[in-house]
Design a protein around this motif. Sequence first.
Motif, PDB file in Angstrom:
ATOM      1  N   UNK A 133      -3.293  15.178  -0.834  1.00 24.53           N
ATOM      2  CA  UNK A 133      -3.643  14.962   0.572  1.00 24.53           C
ATOM      3  C   UNK A 133      -3.691  13.619   0.744  1.00 24.53           C
ATOM      4  N   UNK A 134      -4.735  12.947   0.121  1.00 22.89           N
ATOM      5  CA  UNK A 134      -4.971  11.679   0.615  1.00 22.89           C
ATOM      6  C   UNK A 134      -4.173  10.593   0.303  1.00 22.89           C
ATOM      7  N   UNK A 135      -3.283  10.815  -0.871  1.00 18.48           N
ATOM      8  CA  UNK A 135      -2.053   9.943  -1.192  1.00 18.48           C
ATOM      9  C   UNK A 135      -1.053  10.106  -0.131  1.00 18.48           C
ATOM     10  N   UNK A 136      -0.883  11.150   0.656  1.00 16.10           N
ATOM     11  CA  UNK A 136       0.258  11.514   1.736  1.00 16.10           C
ATOM     12  C   UNK A 136      -0.330  10.571   2.727  1.00 16.10           C
ATOM     13  N   UNK A 137      -1.476  10.719   2.967  1.00 13.32           N
ATOM     14  CA  UNK A 137      -2.235  10.236   4.411  1.00 13.32           C
ATOM     15  C   UNK A 137      -2.259   8.542   4.199  1.00 13.32           C
ATOM     16  N   UNK A 138      -2.715   8.137   2.920  1.00 13.59           N
ATOM     17  CA  UNK A 138      -2.296   6.798   2.758  1.00 13.59           C
ATOM     18  C   UNK A 138      -0.898   6.267   3.092  1.00 13.59           C
TER      19      UNK A 138
ATOM     20  N   UNK B 295       0.771  -0.966  -0.205  1.00 16.33           N
ATOM     21  CA  UNK B 295       0.066  -0.192  -0.090  1.00 16.33           C
ATOM     22  C   UNK B 295       0.853   1.302  -0.110  1.00 16.33           C
ATOM     23  N   UNK B 296       2.068   1.167   0.952  1.00 14.55           N
ATOM     24  CA  UNK B 296       2.730   2.459   0.775  1.00 14.55           C
ATOM     25  C   UNK B 296       3.529   2.691  -0.578  1.00 14.55           C
ATOM     26  N   UNK B 297       3.802   1.714  -1.042  1.00 16.67           N
ATOM     27  CA  UNK B 297       4.706   1.648  -2.330  1.00 16.67           C
ATOM     28  C   UNK B 297       3.720   2.136  -3.569  1.00 16.67           C
ATOM     29  N   UNK B 298       2.449   1.543  -3.388  1.00 19.49           N
ATOM     30  CA  UNK B 298       1.442   2.108  -4.361  1.00 19.49           C
ATOM     31  C   UNK B 298       1.022   3.529  -4.135  1.00 19.49           C
ATOM     32  N   UNK B 299       0.871   3.838  -3.016  1.00 19.22           N
ATOM     33  CA  UNK B 299       0.479   5.574  -2.663  1.00 19.22           C
ATOM     34  C   UNK B 299       1.934   6.196  -3.482  1.00 19.22           C
ATOM     35  N   UNK B 300       3.158   5.880  -3.078  1.00 16.93           N
ATOM     36  CA  UNK B 300       4.376   6.726  -3.819  1.00 16.93           C
ATOM     37  C   UNK B 300       4.322   6.512  -5.119  1.00 16.93           C
ATOM     38  N   UNK B 301       3.833   5.489  -5.742  1.00 19.41           N
ATOM     39  CA  UNK B 301       4.025   5.315  -7.183  1.00 19.41           C
ATOM     40  C   UNK B 301       2.586   6.301  -7.904  1.00 19.41           C
ATOM     41  N   UNK B 302       1.448   6.208  -7.253  1.00 24.25           N
ATOM     42  CA  UNK B 302       0.392   7.046  -7.495  1.00 24.25           C
ATOM     43  C   UNK B 302       0.959   8.406  -7.425  1.00 24.25           C
ATOM     44  N   UNK B 303       1.720   8.856  -6.476  1.00 24.42           N
ATOM     45  CA  UNK B 303       2.184  10.357  -6.286  1.00 24.42           C
ATOM     46  C   UNK B 303       3.394  10.566  -7.666  1.00 24.42           C
TER      47      UNK B 303
END
Lengths: 198, 494
Positions: free
Chosen positions: B74-79, B44-52
């Motif tokens: 904002x929600x990606x950072x919080x994810x 989940x962390x890696x996917x948030x970073x890649x979406x970012x």
Amino acid sequence: MNLGQAYFWICAALAVIGAVAAVAAKNPIRGAMGLLLMILSVAGLFLALHAQFLAAIQLIVYAGAIVVLFLFVIMLIGPAASTPPDKRGLPSRIVGAGIFALSGIGAMVLLVRSALAAAAAAPDAGTAPPLPPSDFGGIDTLGRVLFTHGLVPFELSSALLMVAIIGAVAVARGKQSDPTVAAKTAEPSKTRAKEIAS
Amino acid sequence: MLLAFALSPLLVVAIGALLLMLAEAFSKVRTGLALGTVVVFFAGLALSASVWLYGLESIPGLEVLAPWLIIDRFSMFMNAVLCLGGGLAALLAGGYLPEHKIERGEFYSLLLFATLGAMMLSASGDFLTLFIGLETMSIGAYAMTAFRRTSARSAEGALKYFLLGSFAAAIMLYGFALLYGATGHTDLAGVGAGVKSGEHAPMVLIAMVLVLAGLVFKVSAVPFHMWTPDAYEGAPTPATTFMAVAVKSGAFAMLLRVMLTCFGDARSMSWSSGWPPVLAWIAVLTMTVANLIAGRQESVKRMLAYSSIAHAGYLLVGVVATMKNPAQGSASVLFYLLTYTVSTAGAFGALILCGRFGAEAVSYEDLAGIGRRHPAAALPFSLFLISLAGFPPTAGFFGKWFVFRAAMEGGFTWLTIIAFLNSVLGAYYYLRVLVFMYMREPAAGAPIATPMRSGYVNFALILSAFLVVVLGVSPSLSLDVAVKAAAAFGGGAG
């Protein structure tokens, strides 16, 4: 006062009486019955708002399932359910209730005053609200909204139900699988399982 | 397809939770569940970073989800922060639960679903999804608190948390209902527009008070903090870590989003007729009361609970600073949440490491002399406590620095001075742990604590120690990310 208004006031008065009885009754069975009265009257209010489906669900889920569950629990616990009067911390409890009641009444006064002011400012607005479409509140309209516009929260609420089920299992199962307790309780259940198997 | 990619952090946690639950139910092998949970969280962390990195601007069709879920930076950072917190809690659970013989698969499912709830909460743009996310997160946390069913402490803490949490949720729901009545909207942006128009002023004001009470309860600020020490002390330590880290981050994300979107108009954000003075006084009370009580605790776990209340106070200072400059204030809160997550998870992890089955390290006395006997356990503990106290060159220093700077530049000099004095006060009880670890010996005849061994806990400590040092030495990259994430609130003060 026409018939619709009379219906509203009767349902509203019964709901308030039921709610007060649910909180104030000393006997827990009476409290549950007060809750039942409140739920039935709120279902009546829903009917008046053209929300037939909501009224039916209110009856099935709350009156049918939840109040019956309450009664089961009360009957299982028995007369011990009525606790002896507790005088500890009485002053702070009175002060807390007073503050709560005062702020509640204050909020209500503010709300009513602003509503009256708005009504005085625009006398014809709000006298005749538009009638809802004939299929409003029906099960097919609701289903359509649920699966089109409201699909995202509908799906998300499955996670909420899931976590509630897992949480209930986790808390209920905790007693059996604790090592300090399991030593005492696991043995009989094991032998019983063997008996059943043989 | 790209839409699924944008939602992938949420999806991977949800699907991972379901798959792990099925695997636990149908397989005879009991090991590897913790590992699977950790992998899901870091995915989940890696996917948030890649979406970012992919850039949300180039993903079409995100408005389909509006207003239910708002997928922005904002929600990606919080994810990412929530997955990091959940992952650290899962690592600690992987060591703690088997050691204390309470390992059952439900804990990991609860952890995953509760984190999913927090992620929904931080992304929600409507009261409906907000409430669903909030309840998903809270019910998971209640059940995890009660996980050690036979312990009276655990039951007491969980019951208090459950009852008070339900009341707070009900009060907040009442506020939402009034806001709907006043504005005719349940989506945050629509409510914000309705509030801005200034109609139904008393109703909006009452609703704001009710919503604020619920929000402040969830971040456990004084005077709504009574449940925190009992729930934190009674819960198994990984669950405490989760509550201190992920639940608090989710609650602050909700606080920022609701306050800046619904009550972000000039009138509601003014000092004379808005919410900033209320939150400022709550922040002052929270910091002072929590620090004073924390200094008097005999249990380190309880001290850390009060310390988490005090940190909620510092975070509220950052929220108050959004009054003048929403972007800068919320960026400081986001960065603080990141530093607080790694420091707190590390501190609880080190506390876990210092105990073993039947002899959990809880009080200061339990830790006496552990610095000489087991320096490998005491050293990371010292690092995390120094970070929580806010000394350079750790992450906690820069977290506090940016919050205080945002408050100073927002013109809240008095608030900054009080917050600074409070962090000096806080250093007393953090350093007291160091005194016990390095300068005391256990009393004669007292049981001598021996650390447990667990690869999971070791890995969690190494990871959070690494992040604490990296964020403390070069905070510029992550601060830059936090600033970009907070840019969503840039135009809040109209």
